[in-house]
Design a protein around this motif. Structure first.
Motif, mmCIF file in Angstrom:
data_model
loop_
_atom_site.group_PDB
_atom_site.id
_atom_site.type_symbol
_atom_site.label_atom_id
_atom_site.label_comp_id
_atom_site.label_asym_id
_atom_site.label_seq_id
_atom_site.Cartn_x
_atom_site.Cartn_y
_atom_site.Cartn_z
ATOM 1 N N ASP A 32 4.016 -91.136 107.003
ATOM 2 C CA ASP A 32 4.776 -92.240 106.408
ATOM 3 C C ASP A 32 5.834 -91.735 105.436
ATOM 4 O OD1 ASP A 32 2.948 -93.668 107.843
ATOM 5 O OD2 ASP A 32 2.056 -94.710 106.143
ATOM 6 N N ALA A 33 5.516 -90.649 104.724
ATOM 7 C CA ALA A 33 6.473 -90.089 103.766
ATOM 8 C C ALA A 33 7.743 -89.633 104.466
ATOM 9 C CB ALA A 33 5.831 -88.914 103.020
ATOM 10 N N PHE A 34 7.603 -89.044 105.637
ATOM 11 C CA PHE A 34 8.759 -88.518 106.345
ATOM 12 C C PHE A 34 9.517 -89.624 107.086
ATOM 13 C CE2 PHE A 34 5.642 -85.160 105.784
ATOM 14 C CZ PHE A 34 6.395 -84.326 104.965
ATOM 15 N N HIS A 35 8.807 -90.652 107.519
ATOM 16 C CA HIS A 35 9.504 -91.832 108.042
ATOM 17 C C HIS A 35 10.402 -92.421 106.949
ATOM 18 C CE1 HIS A 35 7.472 -91.767 111.793
ATOM 19 N NE2 HIS A 35 6.355 -92.383 111.436
ATOM 20 N N LEU A 36 9.859 -92.528 105.738
ATOM 21 C CA LEU A 36 10.629 -93.092 104.623
ATOM 22 C C LEU A 36 11.848 -92.235 104.315
ATOM 23 C CD1 LEU A 36 11.065 -95.075 102.295
ATOM 24 C CD2 LEU A 36 9.452 -93.715 100.940
ATOM 25 N N ALA A 37 11.672 -90.920 104.273
ATOM 26 C CA ALA A 37 12.794 -90.033 103.959
ATOM 27 C C ALA A 37 13.911 -90.171 104.985
ATOM 28 C CB ALA A 37 12.313 -88.590 103.878
ATOM 29 N N GLN A 38 13.563 -90.178 106.264
ATOM 30 C CA GLN A 38 14.587 -90.298 107.300
ATOM 31 C C GLN A 38 15.283 -91.655 107.244
ATOM 32 O OE1 GLN A 38 12.253 -89.115 110.857
ATOM 33 N NE2 GLN A 38 13.624 -87.364 110.964
ATOM 34 N N PHE A 39 14.524 -92.705 106.964
ATOM 35 C CA PHE A 39 15.093 -94.048 106.843
ATOM 36 C C PHE A 39 16.074 -94.107 105.681
ATOM 37 C CE2 PHE A 39 14.727 -98.353 104.965
ATOM 38 C CZ PHE A 39 15.145 -99.129 106.037
ATOM 39 N N ALA A 40 15.665 -93.555 104.537
ATOM 40 C CA ALA A 40 16.530 -93.572 103.353
ATOM 41 C C ALA A 40 17.749 -92.681 103.531
ATOM 42 C CB ALA A 40 15.733 -93.135 102.126
ATOM 43 N N ALA A 41 17.594 -91.595 104.282
ATOM 44 C CA ALA A 41 18.696 -90.643 104.473
ATOM 45 C C ALA A 41 19.709 -91.098 105.503
ATOM 46 C CB ALA A 41 18.133 -89.284 104.891
ATOM 47 N N ALA A 42 19.319 -92.003 106.389
ATOM 48 C CA ALA A 42 20.152 -92.352 107.541
ATOM 49 C C ALA A 42 21.606 -92.684 107.192
ATOM 50 C CB ALA A 42 19.520 -93.498 108.319
ATOM 51 N N PRO A 43 21.895 -93.494 106.160
ATOM 52 C CA PRO A 43 23.299 -93.821 105.866
ATOM 53 C C PRO A 43 24.156 -92.614 105.485
ATOM 54 C CG PRO A 43 21.835 -95.413 104.835
ATOM 55 C CD PRO A 43 20.977 -94.296 105.329
ATOM 56 N N ALA A 44 23.513 -91.511 105.046
ATOM 57 C CA ALA A 44 24.273 -90.337 104.614
ATOM 58 C C ALA A 44 24.285 -89.222 105.648
ATOM 59 C CB ALA A 44 23.688 -89.798 103.300
ATOM 60 N N MET A 45 23.574 -89.405 106.760
ATOM 61 C CA MET A 45 23.467 -88.329 107.740
ATOM 62 C C MET A 45 24.821 -88.015 108.359
ATOM 63 S SD MET A 45 20.361 -87.347 107.632
ATOM 64 C CE MET A 45 20.094 -86.421 109.130
ATOM 65 N N GLY A 46 25.048 -86.724 108.635
ATOM 66 C CA GLY A 46 26.284 -86.295 109.271
ATOM 67 C C GLY A 46 27.427 -86.051 108.310
ATOM 68 N N ALA A 67 12.125 -83.870 101.533
ATOM 69 C CA ALA A 67 12.745 -84.135 102.828
ATOM 70 C C ALA A 67 14.188 -84.607 102.659
ATOM 71 C CB ALA A 67 11.929 -85.166 103.598
ATOM 72 N N LEU A 68 14.457 -85.410 101.624
ATOM 73 C CA LEU A 68 15.827 -85.835 101.364
ATOM 74 C C LEU A 68 16.727 -84.630 101.086
ATOM 75 C CD1 LEU A 68 15.294 -88.964 99.080
ATOM 76 C CD2 LEU A 68 16.084 -88.955 101.458
ATOM 77 N N LEU A 69 16.211 -83.671 100.323
ATOM 78 C CA LEU A 69 16.983 -82.463 100.038
ATOM 79 C C LEU A 69 17.157 -81.622 101.295
ATOM 80 C CD1 LEU A 69 15.397 -81.489 96.594
ATOM 81 C CD2 LEU A 69 17.740 -82.280 96.970
ATOM 82 N N ALA A 70 16.096 -81.512 102.097
ATOM 83 C CA ALA A 70 16.184 -80.734 103.331
ATOM 84 C C ALA A 70 17.186 -81.345 104.299
ATOM 85 C CB ALA A 70 14.807 -80.645 103.985
ATOM 86 N N LEU A 71 17.280 -82.672 104.297
ATOM 87 C CA LEU A 71 18.233 -83.365 105.156
ATOM 88 C C LEU A 71 19.645 -83.368 104.571
ATOM 89 C CD1 LEU A 71 15.970 -86.409 106.085
ATOM 90 C CD2 LEU A 71 16.775 -84.648 107.671
ATOM 91 N N ASP A 72 19.780 -82.826 103.352
ATOM 92 C CA ASP A 72 21.065 -82.776 102.653
ATOM 93 C C ASP A 72 21.656 -84.171 102.476
ATOM 94 O OD1 ASP A 72 22.766 -81.119 101.244
ATOM 95 O OD2 ASP A 72 24.204 -80.965 102.890
ATOM 96 N N ALA A 73 20.767 -85.136 102.229
ATOM 97 C CA ALA A 73 21.189 -86.528 102.091
ATOM 98 C C ALA A 73 21.521 -86.908 100.661
ATOM 99 C CB ALA A 73 20.095 -87.458 102.618
ATOM 100 N N VAL A 74 21.093 -86.096 99.703
ATOM 101 C CA VAL A 74 21.338 -86.362 98.283
ATOM 102 C C VAL A 74 21.671 -85.052 97.588
ATOM 103 C CG1 VAL A 74 19.803 -88.370 98.218
ATOM 104 C CG2 VAL A 74 18.886 -86.112 97.651
ATOM 105 N N GLN A 75 22.254 -85.166 96.421
ATOM 106 C CA GLN A 75 22.587 -83.976 95.651
ATOM 107 C C GLN A 75 21.426 -83.541 94.771
ATOM 108 O OE1 GLN A 75 25.354 -82.162 95.971
ATOM 109 N NE2 GLN A 75 24.452 -80.655 94.576
ATOM 110 N N ARG A 76 20.689 -84.533 94.228
ATOM 111 C CA ARG A 76 19.648 -84.207 93.255
ATOM 112 C C ARG A 76 18.512 -85.226 93.364
ATOM 113 N NH1 ARG A 76 18.760 -85.268 87.654
ATOM 114 N NH2 ARG A 76 17.760 -83.509 86.599
ATOM 115 N N VAL A 77 17.270 -84.758 93.112
ATOM 116 C CA VAL A 77 16.106 -85.641 93.146
ATOM 117 C C VAL A 77 15.298 -85.474 91.862
ATOM 118 C CG1 VAL A 77 13.965 -86.265 94.327
ATOM 119 C CG2 VAL A 77 15.938 -85.532 95.667
#
Length: 231
Positions: A32-46, A67-77
C-alpha cells in the motif's frame, strides 16, 4: 529477495532498499505504501524533480517518502514518525541512499510537529492506521498496534495544517471506509479531487482507495481507471 542485515530486514524494490523491523518486532512495509507513492508522484512523472517539499506523516521506516525520492517526484521529504525506532530506521534508509541533503526525519506526534511547519508542504502523503482505536483486534506486539490503530482525524488535521494553499494531500485508506475518509477530509476544508481504487483481483471489490485532496471548493473529482494487483 529479502536479506537480513543486523537487527533489520530490508525490502528491495528496484532502486530502493528499505530497512524495517524483522517479522513480529514492529510494523512492516506493505505494498500500500508504494501504491500511495506512485499515485502521489504521477502528476510529476517524466519531468525533473520540481522544487517540491513533501511531508510523509506517520512515515514508519520511510517507504512512501523514500519512493517519492527514488521516483524523483519531489526535491525534499520531511518524515514525521512517532515511534523512535521506526524513525531511526527511516534515518538509516536516508543515509544509505545518499539523500541526507534531501530529507529530514522528525520523531514525534504529528499533532505536535505539524503546527510548527504550518503551510510548509507542497505535497502531503499519509498511510494512516486503518483501524480506529476501540475497533477491531489489537495486535499483540505493541509497536504494530500503535502503527495499525489510531485516529484518522488526527492525521487529516495535521495534513491540513501543513498544506500550503495549492498543496496536494494524498491518503491511502480501506475502500470500505472511503465515506469516512471523504467526510474527515471535507471537515477540515480538503476536497477530494482525484481517486483510484485498488483491487486484489479483477472480480473482487476494491481493497483500498488512493485519494488526492486539495484546499478547494467542492466538486471536480476525477476517478481514474482501477488498479488491479493480480490478474
Amino acid at each position: 529477495m529479502e536479506v537480513g542485515v543486523g537487527s533489520l530486514e530490508p525490502v528491495r524494490l528496484a532502486r530502493l532498499l528499505v530497512h524495517q523491523p524483522p517479522r513480529g518486532q514492529g510494523y512492516r512495509v506493505n505494498v500500500d505504501a508504494f501504491h500511495l507513492a506512485q499515485f502521489a508522484a504521477a502528476p510529476a512523472m517524466g519531468r525533473p524533480a520540481p522544487r517540491t517539499v513533501a511531508f510523509d506523516l506517520g512515515a514508519g521506516s520511510g517507504a512512501v517518502g523514500l519512493a517519492l525520492l527514488a521516483l524523483d517526484a519531489v526535491q525534499r521529504v520531511v518524515f514525521v514518525e512517532l515511534d523512535p525506532e521506526a524513525a531511526a530506521h527511516a534515518a538509516q534508509n536516508i543515509v544509505e541512499h545518499g539523500w541526507r541533503e534531501r530529507a529530514e526525519v522528525i520523531a514525534g506526534d504529528v499533532s505536535r510537529i505539524c503546527p510548527e511547519h504550518a503551510g510548509a508542504a507542497h505535497l502531503v502523503v499519509c498511510n494512516p492506521p486503518y483501524v480506529e482505536v476501540g475497533r477491531g483486534r489489537v495486535p499483540a506486539e505493541g509497536r504494530r498496534a500503535r502503527a495499525r490503530m489510531g485516529s484518522l482525524d488526527a492525521f487529516v488535521h495535521a495534513a491540513r495544517t501543513i498544506a500550503g494553499r495549492r498543496a496536494r494531500v494524498c491518503f491511502v485508506y480501506p475502500a470500505r471506509e472511503m465515506a469516512t475518509l471523504f467526510a474527515t477530509l471535507r471537515a477540515v476544508g480538503l476536497e477530494p479531487k482525484r481517486l483510484r481504487a485498488v483491487h486484489a483481483k479483477p472480480d473482487e471489490p476494491a481493497r483500498i482507495v488512493l485519494v488526492e485532496s486539495q484546499p478547494a471548493k467542492a466538486g471536480g473529482l476525477t476517478i481514474e481507471p482501477p488498479l488491479v494487483e493480480c490478474f
